[in-house]
Design a protein around this motif. Structure first.
Motif, short mmCIF file in Angstrom:
data_model
loop_
_atom_site.label_atom_id
_atom_site.label_comp_id
_atom_site.label_asym_id
_atom_site.label_seq_id
_atom_site.Cartn_x
_atom_site.Cartn_y
_atom_site.Cartn_z
N VAL A 5 7.30 3.36 2.47
CA VAL A 5 5.87 3.65 2.52
C VAL A 5 5.38 3.50 3.95
O VAL A 5 5.96 2.75 4.73
CB VAL A 5 5.07 2.75 1.56
N SER A 6 4.32 4.21 4.29
CA SER A 6 3.68 4.09 5.60
C SER A 6 2.45 3.22 5.45
O SER A 6 1.54 3.56 4.70
CB SER A 6 3.27 5.47 6.12
N LEU A 7 2.43 2.10 6.16
CA LEU A 7 1.30 1.17 6.07
C LEU A 7 0.67 0.97 7.44
O LEU A 7 1.32 1.15 8.47
CB LEU A 7 1.77 -0.18 5.51
N SER A 8 -0.57 0.55 7.43
CA SER A 8 -1.29 0.36 8.69
C SER A 8 -1.02 -1.00 9.31
O SER A 8 -1.41 -1.24 10.45
CB SER A 8 -2.80 0.53 8.46
N HIS A 9 -0.38 -1.90 8.59
CA HIS A 9 -0.07 -3.22 9.14
C HIS A 9 1.25 -3.73 8.56
O HIS A 9 1.72 -3.24 7.54
CB HIS A 9 -1.20 -4.20 8.84
N ALA A 10 1.84 -4.71 9.23
CA ALA A 10 3.13 -5.27 8.80
C ALA A 10 2.96 -6.16 7.58
O ALA A 10 1.90 -6.76 7.37
CB ALA A 10 3.74 -6.06 9.94
N LEU A 11 4.00 -6.24 6.79
CA LEU A 11 4.02 -7.11 5.62
C LEU A 11 5.05 -8.21 5.82
O LEU A 11 6.00 -8.06 6.58
CB LEU A 11 4.37 -6.30 4.37
N GLU A 12 4.88 -9.28 5.08
CA GLU A 12 5.84 -10.37 5.12
C GLU A 12 7.10 -9.95 4.36
O GLU A 12 7.01 -9.41 3.25
CB GLU A 12 5.22 -11.60 4.45
N VAL A 13 8.26 -10.19 4.96
CA VAL A 13 9.52 -9.85 4.31
C VAL A 13 9.64 -10.66 3.03
O VAL A 13 9.41 -11.87 3.02
CB VAL A 13 10.72 -10.14 5.26
N GLY A 14 9.98 -9.99 1.94
CA GLY A 14 10.16 -10.65 0.66
C GLY A 14 8.88 -10.82 -0.13
O GLY A 14 8.90 -11.28 -1.26
N GLY A 15 7.74 -10.47 0.47
CA GLY A 15 6.46 -10.59 -0.23
C GLY A 15 6.27 -9.49 -1.25
O GLY A 15 6.89 -8.44 -1.17
N GLU A 16 5.43 -9.75 -2.21
CA GLU A 16 5.12 -8.74 -3.24
C GLU A 16 3.92 -7.91 -2.81
O GLU A 16 3.00 -8.42 -2.18
CB GLU A 16 4.82 -9.42 -4.57
N VAL A 17 3.95 -6.64 -3.17
CA VAL A 17 2.83 -5.75 -2.92
C VAL A 17 2.56 -4.93 -4.18
O VAL A 17 3.43 -4.77 -5.02
CB VAL A 17 3.09 -4.79 -1.73
N THR A 18 1.36 -4.44 -4.28
CA THR A 18 1.01 -3.50 -5.34
C THR A 18 0.68 -2.18 -4.67
O THR A 18 -0.13 -2.14 -3.75
CB THR A 18 -0.21 -4.00 -6.13
N LEU A 19 1.32 -1.13 -5.12
CA LEU A 19 1.10 0.20 -4.57
C LEU A 19 0.51 1.10 -5.63
O LEU A 19 0.73 0.91 -6.82
CB LEU A 19 2.42 0.81 -4.08
N THR A 20 -0.25 2.08 -5.19
CA THR A 20 -0.76 3.11 -6.08
C THR A 20 -0.44 4.46 -5.47
O THR A 20 -0.15 4.57 -4.28
CB THR A 20 -2.29 3.01 -6.27
N ILE A 21 -0.46 5.48 -6.30
CA ILE A 21 -0.29 6.84 -5.81
C ILE A 21 -1.11 7.74 -6.71
O ILE A 21 -1.12 7.58 -7.93
CB ILE A 21 1.20 7.26 -5.76
N ARG A 22 -1.85 8.64 -6.10
CA ARG A 22 -2.68 9.56 -6.88
C ARG A 22 -1.79 10.62 -7.54
O ARG A 22 -0.81 11.05 -6.95
CB ARG A 22 -3.73 10.21 -5.98
N PRO A 23 -2.13 11.04 -8.75
CA PRO A 23 -1.30 12.00 -9.47
C PRO A 23 -1.03 13.29 -8.71
O PRO A 23 0.05 13.86 -8.81
CB PRO A 23 -2.10 12.26 -10.75
N GLU A 24 -2.01 13.75 -7.93
CA GLU A 24 -1.80 15.01 -7.19
C GLU A 24 -0.90 14.84 -5.98
O GLU A 24 -0.50 15.82 -5.36
CB GLU A 24 -3.15 15.63 -6.78
N ARG A 25 -0.56 13.60 -5.61
CA ARG A 25 0.33 13.34 -4.47
C ARG A 25 1.79 13.20 -4.89
O ARG A 25 2.67 13.01 -4.06
CB ARG A 25 -0.11 12.06 -3.74
N ILE A 26 2.06 13.28 -6.20
CA ILE A 26 3.43 13.19 -6.70
C ILE A 26 4.00 14.60 -6.76
O ILE A 26 3.43 15.47 -7.41
CB ILE A 26 3.47 12.53 -8.09
N GLY A 27 5.11 14.81 -6.08
CA GLY A 27 5.78 16.10 -6.13
C GLY A 27 6.72 16.16 -7.32
O GLY A 27 7.54 15.26 -7.50
#
Length: 105
Positions: A5-27
């Motif tokens: 994923v492309s993010l605007s800031h760094a994340l902690e290694v091993g940390g949990e994240v929640t992602l979403t994706i809009r239905p029209e962005r799924i190929g």
């Protein structure tokens, strides 16, 4: 499958994240999609997941296609006419581009 994923800031290694994706962005791709036939598809299979169509809901100019990926349901909004298999049980591939994921948490 590896998901980048492309993010605007760094994340902690091993940390949990929640992602979403809009239905029209799924190929939505056919089960045999290849790099030669699909722009954005990488032969390493990064950001490509295999699934099966669970249901299709026709909505006029587009259809909502529910795809089961190992028990997780993805909803894709696909413009008509849909070229890929879309009957329940059909094997498909989802292309999830890195820039399509906004970070929720």
């Amino acid at each position: 499958a590896l998901l980048r994923v492309s993010l605007s800031h760094a994340l902690e290694v091993g940390g949990e994240v929640t992602l979403t994706i809009r239905p029209e962005r799924i190929g939505l791709l056919g089960p045999d999609a290849s790099r030669a036939s699909t722009p954005g598809l990488d032969e390493t299979r990064e950001n490509v997941v295999d699934g099966r169509v669970a249901r299709v809901t026709y909505q006029g100019a587009a259809s909502e296609v529910a795809i089961d990926v190992n028990g997780i349901l993805f909803l894709a909004r696909v413009p008509e006419p849909v070229r890929e298999p879309r009957h329940p049980g059909a094997r498909v591939r989802l292309l999830l581009l890195p820039e399509a994921f906004p970070l929720v948490s």
